[in-house]
Design a protein around this motif. Structure first.
Motif, PDB file in Angstrom:
ATOM      1  N   GLN A  35       0.820  -1.218   0.000  1.00 24.50           N
ATOM      2  CA  GLN A  35       0.000   0.000   0.000  1.00 24.50           C
ATOM      3  C   GLN A  35       0.850   1.263   0.000  1.00 24.50           C
ATOM      4  O   GLN A  35       2.052   1.227   0.214  1.00 24.50           O
ATOM      5  N   LEU A  51      -3.213   5.018   4.888  1.00 21.22           N
ATOM      6  CA  LEU A  51      -2.859   3.958   3.942  1.00 21.22           C
ATOM      7  C   LEU A  51      -3.797   4.052   2.746  1.00 21.22           C
ATOM      8  O   LEU A  51      -5.027   4.061   2.923  1.00 21.22           O
ATOM      9  N   GLN A  56      -6.193   5.637   8.830  1.00 25.49           N
ATOM     10  CA  GLN A  56      -6.193   4.400   9.619  1.00 25.49           C
ATOM     11  C   GLN A  56      -6.347   4.702  11.102  1.00 25.49           C
ATOM     12  O   GLN A  56      -7.063   4.027  11.824  1.00 25.49           O
ATOM     13  N   TYR A  65     -11.501   3.723  19.325  1.00 24.04           N
ATOM     14  CA  TYR A  65     -11.524   2.523  18.477  1.00 24.04           C
ATOM     15  C   TYR A  65     -10.754   1.368  19.125  1.00 24.04           C
ATOM     16  O   TYR A  65     -11.255   0.245  19.199  1.00 24.04           O
ATOM     17  N   HIS A  66      -9.549   1.637  19.605  1.00 18.36           N
ATOM     18  CA  HIS A  66      -8.718   0.534  20.116  1.00 18.36           C
ATOM     19  C   HIS A  66      -9.242  -0.024  21.445  1.00 18.36           C
ATOM     20  O   HIS A  66      -9.158  -1.225  21.686  1.00 18.36           O
ATOM     21  N   GLY A  88      -4.245  -4.180  12.118  1.00 13.33           N
ATOM     22  CA  GLY A  88      -3.896  -3.283  13.236  1.00 13.33           C
ATOM     23  C   GLY A  88      -2.410  -3.055  13.428  1.00 13.33           C
ATOM     24  O   GLY A  88      -1.916  -3.025  14.560  1.00 13.33           O
ATOM     25  N   GLY A  89      -1.683  -2.857  12.326  1.00 15.72           N
ATOM     26  CA  GLY A  89      -0.227  -2.711  12.388  1.00 15.72           C
ATOM     27  C   GLY A  89       0.262  -1.574  13.261  1.00 15.72           C
ATOM     28  O   GLY A  89       1.422  -1.570  13.700  1.00 15.72           O
ATOM     29  N   ILE A 111      -0.171  -8.028   7.696  1.00 14.97           N
ATOM     30  CA  ILE A 111       0.332  -8.412   6.365  1.00 14.97           C
ATOM     31  C   ILE A 111       1.529  -7.557   5.927  1.00 14.97           C
ATOM     32  O   ILE A 111       2.384  -8.016   5.181  1.00 14.97           O
ATOM     33  N   ASP A 159      -8.795  -6.276  13.261  1.00 17.31           N
ATOM     34  CA  ASP A 159      -8.601  -4.819  13.133  1.00 17.31           C
ATOM     35  C   ASP A 159      -8.216  -4.553  11.684  1.00 17.31           C
ATOM     36  O   ASP A 159      -7.058  -4.301  11.365  1.00 17.31           O
ATOM     37  N   ASP A 162     -10.839  -1.032   5.491  1.00 15.57           N
ATOM     38  CA  ASP A 162     -12.157  -1.082   4.855  1.00 15.57           C
ATOM     39  C   ASP A 162     -12.177  -2.226   3.830  1.00 15.57           C
ATOM     40  O   ASP A 162     -11.132  -2.596   3.294  1.00 15.57           O
ATOM     41  N   GLN A 192     -14.086  -4.919  13.313  1.00 12.94           N
ATOM     42  CA  GLN A 192     -14.640  -3.596  13.001  1.00 12.94           C
ATOM     43  C   GLN A 192     -15.526  -3.799  11.786  1.00 12.94           C
ATOM     44  O   GLN A 192     -15.133  -4.467  10.823  1.00 12.94           O
ATOM     45  N   TYR A 227     -13.401   8.364  11.206  1.00 14.41           N
ATOM     46  CA  TYR A 227     -13.874   7.319  10.288  1.00 14.41           C
ATOM     47  C   TYR A 227     -15.188   7.785   9.653  1.00 14.41           C
ATOM     48  O   TYR A 227     -15.949   8.549  10.262  1.00 14.41           O
ATOM     49  N   TRP A 232     -19.372   4.348  14.526  1.00 15.43           N
ATOM     50  CA  TRP A 232     -18.711   3.154  13.991  1.00 15.43           C
ATOM     51  C   TRP A 232     -19.290   1.883  14.597  1.00 15.43           C
ATOM     52  O   TRP A 232     -19.658   1.875  15.775  1.00 15.43           O
TER      53      TRP A 232
END
Ligand code: AAT
Length: 279
Positions: A35, A51, A56, A65-66, A88-89, A111, A159, A162, A192, A227, A232
């Motif tokens: 990305q 990203l 993000q 969120y977390h 969730g990097g 990833i 995590d 989209d 999410q 977001y 959310w």
């Protein structure tokens, strides 16, 4: 002289809607094998990870969120020991998970290793637990990891980005089947699941798919201002424990800024327009 130059990051959220944040500094730009990544300082929400032009996380609102993607599920399980985080990097979910004293191991499967490196360098307040000895980082596709591990985890946190392009697989019925198999017999997963204002076709489909596999399926809400839509959703699939059955008095005290025992119960109270989506 004060600069008149105005730099903005703009996320095109739908064909007809965008969110723009004024940028004071660009800290990092990189094309990873997966990305297009940027880290910028914004004036409204502080440091931000972007990203492929999608926001993000930001230092200003990431806690909502977390905390919500982790504590609701972890406090539904009576004693979570092994937890998997997919995606969730930035490390925000991992930071919240290690607050639970029952945790023995967190496997973090992301990833794109470049996201983790950049989070460690530029987002220390979010990534601060990635070096915790209980945390094992695996750079791999989360879809593959869950396929290869059976009855391994107490809780799995998805995590994910989209559901666009390669991340679409993280929102599929086949993936939810694999998650169920990767969980122990009393395991719970949480993902999410996007915006009830904007993703009005996606949410019912995911909810139906998850409810077809897990005996207990619950959707809950939180406000994440950066977001799309601001409101959310998260969806939880559980084999045994019901988040609504948790005794509020027994929820351990955690240092949090959004989640609390009262929020644990309140986040499942859905406005009629969201209930409508789940019928
Ligand atoms: N903590 C909030 C940040 C995210 S990031 C989502 C992460 O998932 C990214 O770092 C991306 O590299 C990673 N990812 C994407 N696909 C996979 C996969 N198949 N396996 C493992 N990791 C993956 C969530 C942002 C939500 C944005 C809402 N608009």
């Amino acid at each position: 002289m004060e600069s008149k130059l105005a730099l903005w990051v703009k996320e095109q959220q739908t064909d007809n809607l965008a969110l723009s944040c004024r940028v004071s500094k660009v800290l990092h730009r990189e094309k990873t094998p997966f990305q297009d990544m940027a880290v910028v300082d914004t004036l409204q929400y502080g440091r931000m990870l972007v990203l492929d032009n999608i926001i993000q996380t930001t230092v200003g609102d990431e806690f909502v969120y977390h905390e919500m993607i982790t504590h609701v599920a972890l406090n539904t399980h009576p004693s979570p020991k092994r937890v998997l985080v997919i995606g969730g990097g930035d490390g925000g979910a991992v930071r919240e998970i290690v607050k639970h004293t029952s945790i023995e191991k967190v496997v973090h499967c992301e990833i794109d290793g470049a996201v983790i490196e950049v989070a460690k360098k530029y987002l220390p307040e979010i990534s601060c637990a990635l070096d915790n000895p209980k945390v094992e980082i695996i750079i791999d596709d989360g879809i593959k990891h869950v396929r290869e591990n059976k009855k391994t985890y107490d809780v799995i946190v998805v995590d994910s980005p989209d559901p666009i392009g390669p991340a679409e697989g993280l929102f599929s019925a086949g993936f939810y089947e694999d998650l169920a198999a990767a969980l122990k017999d009393d395991g719970i997963f949480v993902a999410q699941t996007e915006s009830p204002f904007i993703n009005r076709d996606l949410i019912p489909r995911l909810y139906r798919d998850i409810a077809g596999i897990f005996p207990i399926t619950r959707l809950f809400l939180a406000n994440v201002p950066t977001y799309p839509g601001g409101l959310w959703s998260f969806t939880m699939g559980s084999k045994k424990y019901d988040p609504l059955g948790v005794d509020r008095e027994k929820i351990p005290e955690l240092k949090t800024r959004y989640y609390s025992p009262a929020i644990h119960q309140a986040c499942f109270v859905l406005p009629p327009f969201v209930q409508e989506l789940l019928k």
